[in-house]
Design an enzyme around this catalytic site. Structure first.
Site, PDB file in Angstrom:
ATOM      1  N   HIS A   1      11.850   0.425   1.392  1.00 55.36           N
ATOM      2  CA  HIS A   1      11.269   1.649   1.961  1.00 55.36           C
ATOM      3  C   HIS A   1      11.154   1.599   3.479  1.00 55.36           C
ATOM      4  O   HIS A   1      10.410   2.381   4.056  1.00 55.36           O
ATOM      5  CB  HIS A   1       9.872   1.889   1.383  1.00 55.36           C
ATOM      6  CG  HIS A   1       9.872   2.457  -0.004  1.00 55.36           C
ATOM      7  ND1 HIS A   1      10.052   3.796  -0.259  1.00 55.36           N
ATOM      8  CD2 HIS A   1       9.730   1.867  -1.211  1.00 55.36           C
ATOM      9  CE1 HIS A   1      10.004   4.014  -1.562  1.00 55.36           C
ATOM     10  NE2 HIS A   1       9.818   2.852  -2.174  1.00 55.36           N
TER      11      HIS A   1
ATOM     12  N   LYS B   1       6.482   7.719  13.741  1.00 57.83           N
ATOM     13  CA  LYS B   1       6.361   9.076  13.203  1.00 57.83           C
ATOM     14  C   LYS B   1       5.968  10.080  14.284  1.00 57.83           C
ATOM     15  O   LYS B   1       5.972  11.275  14.059  1.00 57.83           O
ATOM     16  CB  LYS B   1       5.361   9.096  12.043  1.00 57.83           C
ATOM     17  CG  LYS B   1       5.854   8.293  10.832  1.00 57.83           C
ATOM     18  CD  LYS B   1       4.832   8.295   9.714  1.00 57.83           C
ATOM     19  CE  LYS B   1       5.271   7.435   8.541  1.00 57.83           C
ATOM     20  NZ  LYS B   1       6.353   8.036   7.746  1.00 57.83           N
TER      21      LYS B   1
ATOM     22  N   LYS C   1       1.021  12.702   7.759  1.00 52.99           N
ATOM     23  CA  LYS C   1       1.793  11.491   7.466  1.00 52.99           C
ATOM     24  C   LYS C   1       0.936  10.280   7.810  1.00 52.99           C
ATOM     25  O   LYS C   1      -0.063  10.394   8.524  1.00 52.99           O
ATOM     26  CB  LYS C   1       3.054  11.436   8.332  1.00 52.99           C
ATOM     27  CG  LYS C   1       4.094  12.517   8.038  1.00 52.99           C
ATOM     28  CD  LYS C   1       5.262  12.409   8.996  1.00 52.99           C
ATOM     29  CE  LYS C   1       6.336  13.427   8.666  1.00 52.99           C
ATOM     30  NZ  LYS C   1       7.033  13.142   7.406  1.00 52.99           N
ATOM     31  N   ARG C   2       1.357   9.134   7.300  1.00 54.14           N
ATOM     32  CA  ARG C   2       0.749   7.895   7.760  1.00 54.14           C
ATOM     33  C   ARG C   2       0.864   7.825   9.278  1.00 54.14           C
ATOM     34  O   ARG C   2       1.887   8.172   9.856  1.00 54.14           O
ATOM     35  CB  ARG C   2       1.472   6.709   7.107  1.00 54.14           C
ATOM     36  CG  ARG C   2       0.929   5.343   7.459  1.00 54.14           C
ATOM     37  CD  ARG C   2       1.509   4.311   6.504  1.00 54.14           C
ATOM     38  NE  ARG C   2       2.960   4.401   6.411  1.00 54.14           N
ATOM     39  CZ  ARG C   2       3.793   3.754   7.214  1.00 54.14           C
ATOM     40  NH1 ARG C   2       3.330   2.997   8.201  1.00 54.14           N
ATOM     41  NH2 ARG C   2       5.098   3.851   7.049  1.00 54.14           N
TER      42      ARG C   2
ATOM     43  N   THR D   1       8.592  12.122   2.164  1.00 56.78           N
ATOM     44  CA  THR D   1       8.470  12.989   0.993  1.00 56.78           C
ATOM     45  C   THR D   1       7.619  14.217   1.292  1.00 56.78           C
ATOM     46  O   THR D   1       7.742  15.229   0.601  1.00 56.78           O
ATOM     47  CB  THR D   1       7.858  12.238  -0.206  1.00 56.78           C
ATOM     48  OG1 THR D   1       6.645  11.597   0.195  1.00 56.78           O
ATOM     49  CG2 THR D   1       8.822  11.207  -0.749  1.00 56.78           C
TER      50      THR D   1
ATOM     51  N   LYS E   1       7.706  18.428   0.001  1.00 60.32           N
ATOM     52  CA  LYS E   1       6.588  19.229  -0.518  1.00 60.32           C
ATOM     53  C   LYS E   1       6.418  20.506   0.284  1.00 60.32           C
ATOM     54  O   LYS E   1       6.197  21.589  -0.283  1.00 60.32           O
ATOM     55  CB  LYS E   1       5.302  18.397  -0.479  1.00 60.32           C
ATOM     56  CG  LYS E   1       5.338  17.149  -1.341  1.00 60.32           C
ATOM     57  CD  LYS E   1       4.225  16.195  -0.967  1.00 60.32           C
ATOM     58  CE  LYS E   1       4.472  14.817  -1.552  1.00 60.32           C
ATOM     59  NZ  LYS E   1       3.560  13.794  -1.001  1.00 60.32           N
TER      60      LYS E   1
END
Length: 848
Positions: free
Chosen positions: A378, A580, A574-575, A685, A689
């Site tokens: 991942h 990110k 998000k984390r 992911t 969504k």
């Protein structure tokens, strides 16, 4: 706690009987009778008759069951009970039905002797269970009628449920979506749904020593001494949608091997009397302890081994229970999926259990291990792959270190035979040499796995070329280039459309004529013929307004934040991690604020109103993430209280982000931010969504964004920033001193440095904010370029351009609505039903 998920399938494509309609079994339906022969069968005949039918599911029967549990299970009176009591009693009503299905599913699996898949994951973000279970069992209408007749709304009961959160990001949510699809596809204060299993308990050893002996003509290793912790199972039934299937999420609780030291208590050593219990419970008390310290790292490794050992002991016990079992059948009946590097100690533990406990020869055990285990990677960053000090391994898991050394020794001999001595040997060794010798868990996983997979097309290619390039070379040189495969992630439409956005679910069902799209999202493509239909536009806009109203109420009640429901809703959840680029997002918000401040009141009126929401969790030891969160909160405080701009721009960091929060936020979004530096995001992911709910994306060409864009259309995504193949060149030029800062970003930096968002009132925060900017601008290390690793400065100008295009497009509401429908109707590729089907097929493909 840590977890194991299970799905079932045989290689012929095992399929348990589906329901003939979208309704659960009625009161007259007969349950399958177990095969019990002989005296025991005769003795149990009466009991079998009593358990031959299912609990009835009409509203009155549900009410009677609720009243029974309220009084007899929870000891409440009819005159005094709380909504929490009502939720727990309703949960027990639901659990009764789940247990019927779970027990019958397991009975059927055993009778059919199916192949079982075990999904080992340290994270499961399953969200609230009740709403999803009622929906999957198709009991929504019956439960609604039953509780409304009692003066209660289902939504009130749902809100009483705590949000289970085992994990901090997409990894855990992905695992939960997989569980839903596993059950649906039939492949495989106490929570009222959780079932303690004191009968399912396994010993897990730590520390101790290894004794080598010679028995029956061969060398035998015995792991002895140390401490033993008991792993006790807790089961959580996960029902499939439109199927009789209910699979199991098994969690493990750590208990001491000795509950209470009476001798210590009797000698007045009261604290020592319960030391073992407290130490054992540390294992399952908090997932992901702060691993900035040696003790934190050690606890993390203990946690990982604890749940892996319990899970593997459990699945081997299940296999051995089969009549006339043969070890050569193990790969045909068991498939284990290791979800990232956290459970990869499974390679060594499977070998220990087969060699030391089951007494198999090494070569036979290794063949079975490699055929049974599979590994999902991942991450695209090698430094994110876990490595453990050899010294820690030797002290905590001495037998496993021996096994890893033996695996590595055999592996190195193969490499030497193929390539001779050279750099590739060190690169592929499980053991990393250096000042601190370490065990590379990613290497252990790829060597011990049948298949390795990435989670998006670009990610899988990066695994081959950058993360494990030497291993991919080995695969190709040995005629097995398909050892590393792609399995693009997905999400479940049952949770993320049907439960999270019932208004959208109703639209799809109305236009398509049935709910079949919930198990076959390809049917949603039929919606594309209506994407310019004014009637659908009207319904679609009404759906979005309803979602925004729900979000507005939720923000007001949870954060006391008032928003304009006509504003564009812009969300990044998000984390929290630098790659990110939540930092870039908040820098853009500051830029937008500064631009608004320059304008006259009449000029501001032409600005597109926008509400920016950022949320997510961060690792407890991740200092920079905490600084970024602090900056977001401080910026929000200034912007939201500025009378000149607050009606045009608001911003907030959403605290305690969880699945329940996501189910409110995602359906309300107009745009969402998926802005990782190209080549750093494995998949993502949340992007899936958002788009399933009709949101458009601002994003980079990274992770699953690329595939979503191809499926939904280039016009549904606002792309910016460099591409993955350009990153190295940008870095090289930056090292030569060519790394210009856009004037608009410089103005943002100046505002931060001048104390606009901290200043003298918060000197520590001001210093932290300046340090973040200084690192980006590389003022800490003159003559080198090591600050803006994730290219925030480089990509910022094109980020502004993309946001301007968002504003322009949003003004044309008809065009925006068409794009929203187009995107949401094109997401079949990103259902976990597709993903899980691919995993099941891969489990049948063997490599040598």
């Amino acid at each position: 706690m840590t977890t194991t998920g299970v799905w079932s399938a045989d290689k012929a494509g095992f399929e348990m009987k589906r329901k003939s309609s979208f309704s659960l079994l009625d009161a007259t339906a007969v349950r399958p009778a177990p095969n019990v022969e002989g005296q025991d069968g005769n003795r149990m005949e009466r009991l079998q008759q009593l358990m031959a039918t299912y609990e009835p599911n009409d509203p009155e029967s549900i009410q009677k069951s609720f009243a029974r549990h309220l009084e007899y299970s929870l000891a409440c009176t009819r005159f005094k009970f709380t909504m929490q009591d009502a939720y727990r009693a309703a949960g027990l009503v639901l659990r009764d039905r789940l247990l019927e299905s779970l027990n019958d599913t397991n009975t059927y699996y055993r009778e059919q002797d199916v192949k079982r898949g075990y999904y080992l994951s340290a994270e499961y973000l399953i969200g609230r269970h009740m709403q999803n279970a009622i929906a999957n069992l198709d009991l929504e209408q019956q439960f609604k009628e039953a509780f409304e007749d009692l003066g209660m709304k289902l939504e009130e009961l749902f809100s009483e449920e705590a949000d289970p959160a085992l994990g901090n990001g997409g990894l855990g949510r992905l695992a939960a979506c997989f569980l839903d699809s596993m059950a649906t596809l039939q492949l495989g204060d106490g929570c009222p749904f959780e079932i303690p299993r004191p009968d399912v308990t396994y010993p897990v050893r730590f520390y101790g020593t290894v004794q080598d002996t010679y028995e029956n003509g061969k060398n035998v290793s015995r792991w002895v001494g140390g401490e033993i912790v008991q792993a006790m199972a807790y089961d959580n039934p996960i029902p499939g949608f439109d199927t009789y299937n209910t699979n199991n999420l098994r969690l493990w609780r750590a208990l001491p091997s000795k509950e209470f030291d009476l001798d210590a208590f009797s000698s007045a050593q009261f604290q020592d009397a319960i030391t073992q219990r407290r130490k054992a419970e540390d294992l399952s008390a908090v997932l992901y302890p702060n691993d900035a310290t040696y003790a934190g790292k050690e606890l993390r490794l203990r946690q990982q081994y604890f749940f892996v050992s319990a899970s593997l002991q459990d699945l081997l016990r299940e296999f051995i229970k089969r009549p006339n079992y043969k070890w050569e059948d193990l790969p045909e009946k068991v498939a284990v999926q290791m979800n990232d590097t956290h459970p990869t100690i499974a390679v060594a533990e499977m070998m220990r259990l087969l060699v030391d406990v089951q007494k198999l020869e090494w070569d036979r055990a290794w063949e079975l291990t490699r055929k049974c285990l599979n590994y999902t990677n991942h991450t695209v960053m090698p430094e994110a792959l876990e490595k453990w000090p050899v010294e820690m391994f030797e002290r905590m898991l001495p037998r496993h270190l021996q096994i890893i050394y033996q695996i590595n020794g055999i592996w190195i001999q193969k490499l030497l035979q193929r390539y001779g001595d050279g750099p590739i040997i060190a690169a592929l060794s499980i053991v990393e040499e250096g000042d601190v010798k370490k065990i590379r868990m990613g290497h252990l996983a790829i060597i011990g796995a049948n298949k390795i997979n990435g989670v998006a097309a670009i990610h899988t290619e990066i695994i081959k070329k950058e993360t494990f390039p030497e291993y991919y070379k080995w695969c190709c040189d040995n005629g097995d280039p398909n050892k590393i495969v792609n399995m693009t992630n997905g999400v479940t439409p049952r949770r993320w459309i049907h439960c999270a956005n019932p208004a959208l679910s109703e639209i799809f069902t109305k236009y398509l004529g049935s709910q079949e799209w919930l198990t076959d999202m390809n049917k949603l493509k039929e919606m594309l013929q209506y994407k310019e239909d004014p009637k659908l536009h009207e319904e679609w806009i009404a759906m979005k307004k309803g979602c925004k109203a729900k979000l507005a109420d939720w923000l007001k009640s949870t954060m006391d934040l008032e928003i304009d429901q006509d504003a564009l809703i812009d969300i990044q959840i998000k984390r929290i991690h630098e790659y990110k680029r939540q930092l870039m997002n908040i820098l853009f918000v500051i830029h937008r604020y500064l631009e608004l401040k320059k304008k006259s009141p009449s000029e501001r009126a032409s600005f597109q109103k926008r509400v920016v929401l950022i949320g997510g969790k961060a690792a407890s030891a991740y200092v920079n993430a905490k600084i970024i969160i602090k900056l977001i909160n401080n910026v929000a405080k200034v912007i939201n209280n500025d009378p000149d701009t607050k009606q045009y721009l608001k911003c907030a960091f959403v605290p305690n982000y969880c699945v329940s929060a996501a189910q409110v936020m995602i359906p309300a979004s107009d745009i969402s931010e998926h802005i990782s530096t190209a080549g750093t995001e494995a998949s993502g992911t949340s992007n899936m969504k958002f788009v399933m709910n009709g949101g458009l994306i601002v994003g980079t060409m990274d992770g699953a964004n690329i595939e979503i864009r191809e499926e939904c259309g280039h016009d549904t995504m606002f792309i910016f920033g460099c591409e993955e193949h350009q990153v190295a060149g940008i870095s090289a030029r930056a090292q030569e001193g060519h790394y210009p800062i856009d004037n608009r970003l410089q103005a943002v930096f100046d505002a931060i440095r001048n104390g606009k968002f901290a200043g003298q009132a918060e000197p520590e925060a001001q210093s932290e904010f300046e340090s973040i900017i200084s690192r980006l601008c590389n003022t800490r290390a003159a003559g080198t370029w090591d600050g803006d690793r994730y290219l925030v400065i480089h990509d910022f100008p094109s980020f502004i351009d993309a946001q301007a295009k968002v504003d322009e497009t949003y003004k044309n509401r008809s065009l925006w609505c068409k794009l929203s429908i187009q995107a949401a109707s094109s997401m079949a590729q990103f259902s976990t039903d597709r993903t899980i089907s691919e995993y099941a097929k891969a489990c049948e493909s063997r490599t040598t």
